[in-house]
Design an enzyme around this catalytic site. Structure first.
Site, PDB file in Angstrom:
ATOM      1  N   ARG A 213      56.751  67.016  -1.879  1.00 47.66           N
ATOM      2  CA  ARG A 213      55.793  67.148  -2.972  1.00 47.66           C
ATOM      3  C   ARG A 213      54.945  68.412  -2.839  1.00 47.66           C
ATOM      4  NH1 ARG A 213      53.464  61.105  -3.599  1.00 47.66           N
ATOM      5  NH2 ARG A 213      53.648  60.929  -1.341  1.00 47.66           N
TER       6      ARG A 213
ATOM      7  N   CYS B 290      44.021  60.595   6.090  1.00 54.81           N
ATOM      8  CA  CYS B 290      44.277  59.424   6.941  1.00 54.81           C
ATOM      9  C   CYS B 290      43.026  59.031   7.705  1.00 54.81           C
ATOM     10  CB  CYS B 290      45.401  59.721   7.925  1.00 54.81           C
ATOM     11  SG  CYS B 290      44.948  60.994   9.096  1.00 54.81           S
TER      12      CYS B 290
HETATM   13  P1  NAD Z   1      55.138  59.263   3.065  1.00 53.04           P
HETATM   14  O1  NAD Z   1      55.455  58.326   4.161  1.00 53.04           O
HETATM   15  O2  NAD Z   1      55.444  58.873   1.680  1.00 53.04           O
HETATM   16  O3  NAD Z   1      55.894  60.657   3.311  1.00 53.04           O
HETATM   17  C1  NAD Z   1      55.880  61.289   4.587  1.00 53.04           C
HETATM   18  C2  NAD Z   1      57.246  61.913   4.845  1.00 53.04           C
HETATM   19  O4  NAD Z   1      58.215  60.870   4.986  1.00 53.04           O
HETATM   20  C3  NAD Z   1      57.719  62.813   3.731  1.00 53.04           C
HETATM   21  O5  NAD Z   1      58.274  63.983   4.300  1.00 53.04           O
HETATM   22  C4  NAD Z   1      58.747  61.979   2.976  1.00 53.04           C
HETATM   23  O6  NAD Z   1      59.802  62.746   2.471  1.00 53.04           O
HETATM   24  C5  NAD Z   1      59.247  61.002   4.012  1.00 53.04           C
HETATM   25  N1  NAD Z   1      59.466  59.641   3.448  1.00 53.04           N
HETATM   26  C6  NAD Z   1      58.769  59.043   2.467  1.00 53.04           C
HETATM   27  N2  NAD Z   1      59.200  57.784   2.274  1.00 53.04           N
HETATM   28  C7  NAD Z   1      60.189  57.577   3.145  1.00 53.04           C
HETATM   29  C8  NAD Z   1      61.022  56.467   3.452  1.00 53.04           C
HETATM   30  N3  NAD Z   1      60.919  55.315   2.803  1.00 53.04           N
HETATM   31  N4  NAD Z   1      61.926  56.606   4.431  1.00 53.04           N
HETATM   32  C9  NAD Z   1      62.042  57.748   5.105  1.00 53.04           C
HETATM   33  N5  NAD Z   1      61.263  58.849   4.852  1.00 53.04           N
HETATM   34  C10 NAD Z   1      60.359  58.764   3.894  1.00 53.04           C
HETATM   35  O7  NAD Z   1      53.586  59.656   3.230  1.00 53.04           O
HETATM   36  P2  NAD Z   1      52.711  60.512   2.227  1.00 53.04           P
HETATM   37  O8  NAD Z   1      52.461  59.707   0.999  1.00 53.04           O
HETATM   38  O9  NAD Z   1      53.284  61.867   2.091  1.00 53.04           O
HETATM   39  O10 NAD Z   1      51.352  60.639   3.077  1.00 53.04           O
HETATM   40  C11 NAD Z   1      50.317  59.700   3.021  1.00 53.04           C
HETATM   41  C12 NAD Z   1      50.367  58.756   4.197  1.00 53.04           C
HETATM   42  O11 NAD Z   1      50.327  59.507   5.412  1.00 53.04           O
HETATM   43  C13 NAD Z   1      49.166  57.835   4.276  1.00 53.04           C
HETATM   44  O12 NAD Z   1      49.589  56.554   4.646  1.00 53.04           O
HETATM   45  C14 NAD Z   1      48.301  58.455   5.361  1.00 53.04           C
HETATM   46  O13 NAD Z   1      47.433  57.562   6.013  1.00 53.04           O
HETATM   47  C15 NAD Z   1      49.345  58.966   6.279  1.00 53.04           C
HETATM   48  N6  NAD Z   1      48.822  60.010   7.142  1.00 53.04           N
HETATM   49  C16 NAD Z   1      48.598  59.692   8.437  1.00 53.04           C
HETATM   50  C17 NAD Z   1      48.062  60.643   9.285  1.00 53.04           C
HETATM   51  C18 NAD Z   1      47.793  60.325  10.722  1.00 53.04           C
HETATM   52  O14 NAD Z   1      47.622  61.253  11.497  1.00 53.04           O
HETATM   53  N7  NAD Z   1      47.741  59.062  11.110  1.00 53.04           N
HETATM   54  C19 NAD Z   1      47.757  61.922   8.797  1.00 53.04           C
HETATM   55  C20 NAD Z   1      48.023  62.198   7.461  1.00 53.04           C
HETATM   56  C21 NAD Z   1      48.560  61.232   6.640  1.00 53.04           C
END
Ligand code: NAD
Length: 519
Positions: free
Chosen positions: A200, A304
């Site tokens: 995205r 997060c």
């Molecule tokens: P997301 O899980 O949708 O996407 C993250 C990555 O995973 C992307 O590159 C995406 O292509 C891939 N992805 C997405 N869905 C997937 C699936 N079902 N199977 C395999 N791969 C998949 O997350 P997002 O919406 O981009 O980010 C927001 C989330 O990230 C929130 O839950 C937030 O809390 C978390 N986050 C955590 C931290 C931390 O350090 N704990 C930091 C930033 C964000």
């Protein structure tokens, strides 16, 4: 709109000889030191969240392209891992300067794709830059250990050595900071790196790759592929990849942790959160309310470490009206507009999800003190905006409490005592961050010792550790053994080789075979 025009003409955001398949610029793959057009027939549109206009397209890389990227990493590993550590350090010293020099350019690309305000986007880059700066201490961080004379003429010492090809899978909410948590630490240790940015918000990662190349990183040391599930499965399964760093949601993170681990890889998975701010009645009211508002609504709650849940203890519950008043002063606007405090959410789906979680709270008996669902932003009527929202009378069973909302919504619970507040926080499955607001040292000490959360702030609302420490989210917010950046980051990206050596003087040579264990 001026920003869109500028970025469309910027070589850096959509780099290198774009051969557009439609009127929109295409995001390139970065393979073996070249920005290349994908041959994929599967593309996604990238939208500006403030307008929902399509601003670029991103390919879902083909299997051949992903294999080419990982092959390039494997080939580059042979020489990069043998390159002097001082040379690797110099690359990242130059890199940190290039990031500093181009911070505004990077921030613009974040604002247009992700939506956050320009000032906040600069913070996104800055916090990643700090990890790059820290990685320049590799010559100290990678030191091994020695113990001389463990027996006569015998010494033992250890080396920290790179693993091979490492991979990073990043989320949308920090397009600069989180990729910068990943490849600089991995590469400075001598690994080569395959990055999959969030599909995205891929533009910022492409700029970061360009600057890394300008800093002197050899071809193949960093490769970038784009995609969704196929790319993630490829990374989890490809045998050349030795370690995976993931940041994102629990759904993806738990899956990647399991699939990657089953294939024998190291995996570190930073995931979702529900961060509680515990407000004691003895806290400095002015400071606390301002900190709560900033930490709950900054970046439209898409952090997060957003302080998305407040627990008001005892008399602190009377502070709610003032909390609402301060929140009303926040300005919702497109991220590039002067004075904007809260930008749009990433997508219309994210906005609808946030609004439905707000509604679920009301349906379950919570009270809406401030409603941001119908906010209108002049000139940006199609944007994914939700204004700051406060829901009180929330209880732990409600969906708006059990789910991570990831929007500008503060849910407020109440507790009679500190013990009640601690047990509420400890009953929640997530363990990313928490903060206590108090002027009493004993209260603060009790909280920091008894709360079961990996990162704790005392009068600090978002206690993200600087990179000389590590990012230590725990319980439901983390899977793995070694955390991101700091000493743990170095441990994650290296393996230890232990050498035991004996150099005997000529006259001490063994006269016969020793068949028993030495005692
Ligand atoms: P997301 O899980 O949708 O996407 C993250 C990555 O995973 C992307 O590159 C995406 O292509 C891939 N992805 C997405 N869905 C997937 C699936 N079902 N199977 C395999 N791969 C998949 O997350 P997002 O919406 O981009 O980010 C927001 C989330 O990230 C929130 O839950 C937030 O809390 C978390 N986050 C955590 C931290 C931390 O350090 N704990 C930091 C930033 C964000």
């Amino acid at each position: 709109r001026l920003l869109i025009r500028q970025l469309k003409h910027s070589k850096l955001v959509f780099p290198i000889g774009s051969k557009c398949l439609s009127s929109q610029p295409t995001t390139k793959l970065f393979i073996d030191g070249k920005f290349v057009e994908s041959k994929s027939s599967d593309w996604l549109d990238i939208h500006n969240p403030a307008t929902n206009e399509v601003i670029a397209r991103v390919p879902m890389a083909t299997q051949e392209e992903m294999l080419a990227a990982v092959d390039s990493c494997s080939k580059a590993f042979d020489s990069w891992s043998q390159t002097s550590i001082l040379v690797r350090q110099q690359v990242f010293l130059r890199y940190q300067q290039l990031i500093k020099d181009n911070i505004k350019e990077l921030a613009k690309s974040i604002t247009i794709e992700q939506g956050k305000t320009l000032a906040d986007a600069e913070g996104d880059v800055f916090r990643g830059l700090q990890v790059v700066e820290h990685s320049c201490s590799v010559t100290s961080l990678m030191l091994g250990e020695t113990l001389p004379s463990i027996t006569k003429d015998m010494d033992t010492y250890t080396y920290r050595l790179p693993l091979g090809v490492c991979a990073g899978i990043a989320p949308f909410n920090f397009p600069a900071m989180i990729p910068l948590w990943m490849f600089p630490m991995g590469m400075v240790c001598g690994n080569t790196y395959l990055l999959k940015p969030s599909e995205r918000v891929p533009g910022c990662a492409m700029l970061l790759a360009k600057f890394l190349q300008d800093a002197g990183a050899p071809d193949g040391t960093l490769n970038i592929i784009h995609g969704q599930h196929d790319a993630v499965n490829f990374i989890c399964d490809n045998p050349s990849i030795k370690a995976i760093s993931f940041v994102g949601s629990n759904q993806a993170g738990e899956y990647i942790y399991e699939r990657g681990s089953k294939n024998g890889k190291r995996v570190q998975s930073n995931m979702g959160a529900k961060n509680h701010g515990v407000v004691m009645p003895d806290a400095n009211k002015e400071n606390t309310l301002n900190q709560l508002v900033g930490a709950a609504f900054g970046a439209a709650g898409q952090r997060c470490m957003a302080l998305s849940t407040a627990i008001l203890v005892g008399e602190a519950r009377n502070w709610l009206p003032e909390l609402v008043e301060r929140t009303k002063a926040l300005r919702v606007n497109a991220g590039d507009q002067p004075g904007a405090d809260i930008g749009p959410l990433i997508s219309p789906q994210a906005r609808d999800r946030v609004c439905s979680l707000i509604q679920s709270g009301l349906d379950e008996g919570a009270k809406l003190l401030l409603d941001g669902r119908n906010v209108k932003v002049k000139g940006y009527e199609n944007g994914n905006f939700v204004g700051p929202t406060i829901i009180s009378n929330v209880t732990p069973e409600m969906k708006c409490y059990t789910e991570e909302i990831f929007g500008p919504v503060l849910v407020v619970l109440e507790a009679d005592t500190l013990n009640d507040a601690i047990s509420m926080v400890n009953s929640n499955p997530y363990g990313n961050g928490t903060a206590i607001f108090t002027t009493n040292g004993a209260t603060a000490r009790k909280y920091t010792h008894e709360v079961d959360v990996g990162q704790v702030g005392v009068n600090v609302p978002i206690p993200v550790p600087l990179p000389m420490f590590s990012f230590t989210g725990s319980r439901g917010s983390f899977r793995g053994d070694m955390n991101f950046y700091g000493k743990q980051g170095i441990q994650f990206y290296t393996q230890i080789k232990t050498v035991t050596s004996q150099w005997k003087a000529e006259d001490a040579t063994l006269k016969s075979p020793a068949v028993t264990m030495p005692t």
